[in-house]
Write a protein that holds these residues in place. Structure first.
Motif, mmCIF file in Angstrom:
data_model
loop_
_atom_site.group_PDB
_atom_site.id
_atom_site.type_symbol
_atom_site.label_atom_id
_atom_site.label_comp_id
_atom_site.label_asym_id
_atom_site.label_seq_id
_atom_site.Cartn_x
_atom_site.Cartn_y
_atom_site.Cartn_z
ATOM 1 N N THR A 114 0.711 -1.374 0.224
ATOM 2 C CA THR A 114 0.387 -0.202 0.504
ATOM 3 C C THR A 114 0.750 1.513 -0.172
ATOM 4 O O THR A 114 1.840 1.436 0.504
ATOM 5 N N ALA A 115 0.398 2.331 -0.697
ATOM 6 C CA ALA A 115 1.160 3.646 -0.563
ATOM 7 C C ALA A 115 0.149 4.518 -0.682
ATOM 8 O O ALA A 115 -0.707 4.489 -1.353
ATOM 9 N N ILE A 116 0.345 5.828 -0.412
ATOM 10 C CA ILE A 116 -0.212 7.195 -0.681
ATOM 11 C C ILE A 116 0.885 7.605 -1.744
ATOM 12 O O ILE A 116 1.987 7.922 -2.035
ATOM 13 N N ALA A 117 -0.260 8.825 -2.634
ATOM 14 C CA ALA A 117 -0.139 9.361 -3.715
ATOM 15 C C ALA A 117 -0.650 10.522 -3.726
ATOM 16 O O ALA A 117 -1.940 10.551 -4.435
ATOM 17 N N SER A 118 -0.110 11.632 -2.911
ATOM 18 C CA SER A 118 -0.902 12.605 -3.154
ATOM 19 C C SER A 118 -0.009 14.001 -3.203
ATOM 20 O O SER A 118 1.517 14.081 -3.429
ATOM 21 N N ALA A 138 4.622 2.824 1.069
ATOM 22 C CA ALA A 138 5.729 4.282 1.191
ATOM 23 C C ALA A 138 4.579 5.145 1.022
ATOM 24 O O ALA A 138 3.396 5.363 1.012
ATOM 25 N N ILE A 139 5.799 6.453 0.457
ATOM 26 C CA ILE A 139 4.707 7.306 0.344
ATOM 27 C C ILE A 139 4.870 8.673 -0.001
ATOM 28 O O ILE A 139 6.234 8.937 -0.451
ATOM 29 N N ALA A 140 4.508 8.894 -1.902
ATOM 30 C CA ALA A 140 5.128 10.232 -2.477
ATOM 31 C C ALA A 140 3.646 10.988 -2.165
ATOM 32 O O ALA A 140 2.558 10.770 -2.647
ATOM 33 N N ASP A 141 4.427 12.435 -2.003
ATOM 34 C CA ASP A 141 3.799 13.221 -2.017
ATOM 35 C C ASP A 141 4.329 14.650 -2.530
ATOM 36 O O ASP A 141 5.257 14.862 -3.095
ATOM 37 N N GLY A 142 3.701 15.829 -2.247
ATOM 38 C CA GLY A 142 4.123 17.241 -2.784
ATOM 39 C C GLY A 142 4.938 17.652 -2.200
ATOM 40 O O GLY A 142 6.042 18.466 -3.072
ATOM 41 N N ASN A 143 5.678 16.797 -1.089
ATOM 42 C CA ASN A 143 7.808 16.893 -1.031
ATOM 43 C C ASN A 143 8.556 16.382 -2.237
ATOM 44 O O ASN A 143 9.203 16.831 -1.516
#
Ligand code: B16
Length: 235
Positions: A114-118, A138-143
């Protein structure tokens, strides 16, 4: 008819895991008010999923403001973000949307990554406020991204972090820009919310309470050898 292997689930954050979309709207509406024009919920729809500065430009366009120096625009975006963060500070674990935790727990118990894509730079803060970090690999974000949705970058980065091919990912998205980005990334997309706004999604549901994960996923089958002709199973 063949079924693609399903290895990872990638989630939009705002409006899918937590209803922060209403906070964005309230903060943008306050900014519009200060600038002397009204800003409707319908107009706000086009801001969902896009970056903060692009959102500001869309808002200014609604107010008929076409020219503004970058420094002034950055100051306005910061002002909006300060209001927005005040709202975010009120979030608690009880604000995670209905059905989300059990849906994620079920996926993970089946071995799905599972991952965040924000697009949000505030994603880490929001995740800590509602205590959902342990549910994601995992986290992919605006940063960490350069190009905001509808560019596919955030989804591809999430898949890369998970070590999963884009074609083995399902995306759960609440905004039209995100649906478009996920499609461009070569992923299958489940839209959460308004069927009209999310019409390009392969499947649309109202909330995670609507369907059990296993039923949901068994309903999605990929047809043909080219493209993503996703359809509902007959049985
Ligand atoms: P921030 P998502 C997006 O998050 C929001 O939908 C969008 O309205 C916002 O402008 C963008 O994040 C940037 O957010 O100002 O917090 O950096 O839907 O991609 O999770």
């Amino acid at each position: 008819m063949r079924t693609q292997p399903f290895e990872a689930a990638i989630f939009d954050l705002d409006g899918v895991i937590v209803d922060t979309a209403k906070f964005h709207y309230q903060a943008w509406k306050s900014l519009a008010g200060e600038l002397g024009f009204d800003f409707s919920e319908r107009e706000n729809e086009q801001l969902k999923g896009v970056s903060r500065m692009e959102s500001l430009d869309l808002l200014l366009r609604v107010g008929g403001i076409t020219e503004m120096p970058l420094t002034r625009r950055e100051a306005l975006a910061n002002r909006k973000n300060e209001w927005y963060k005040e709202y975010l500070a009120t979030l608690t674990p009880a604000d995670v949307l209905p059905g989300v935790r059990s849906f994620l727990a079920h996926l993970r118990s089946c071995g799905i990554r599972t991952a965040i894509a924000s697009a949000s730079k505030n994603a880490p803060f929001i995740m800590d406020q509602v205590n959902i970090r342990p549910l994601f690999d995992a986290i992919a974000d605006g940063n960490s991204i350069v190009k905001a949705k509808p560019d596919p970058e955030v989804f591809l980065q999430a898949a890369r972090q998970l070590g999963v091919a884009p074609g083995a990912c399902f995306v759960f998205e609440g905004a039209a820009a995100g649906v478009e980005g996920a499609i461009r990334a070569g992923m299958r997309v489940v839209g959460i919310g308004d069927g009209q706004q999310l019409a390009r999604a392969h499947l649309i549901i109202n909330s995670f309470q609507q369907l059990e994960p296993v039923i949901l996923l068994s309903q999605i089958t990929v047809t043909g050898d080219s493209g993503w002709g996703v359809c509902l199973n007959e049985q």
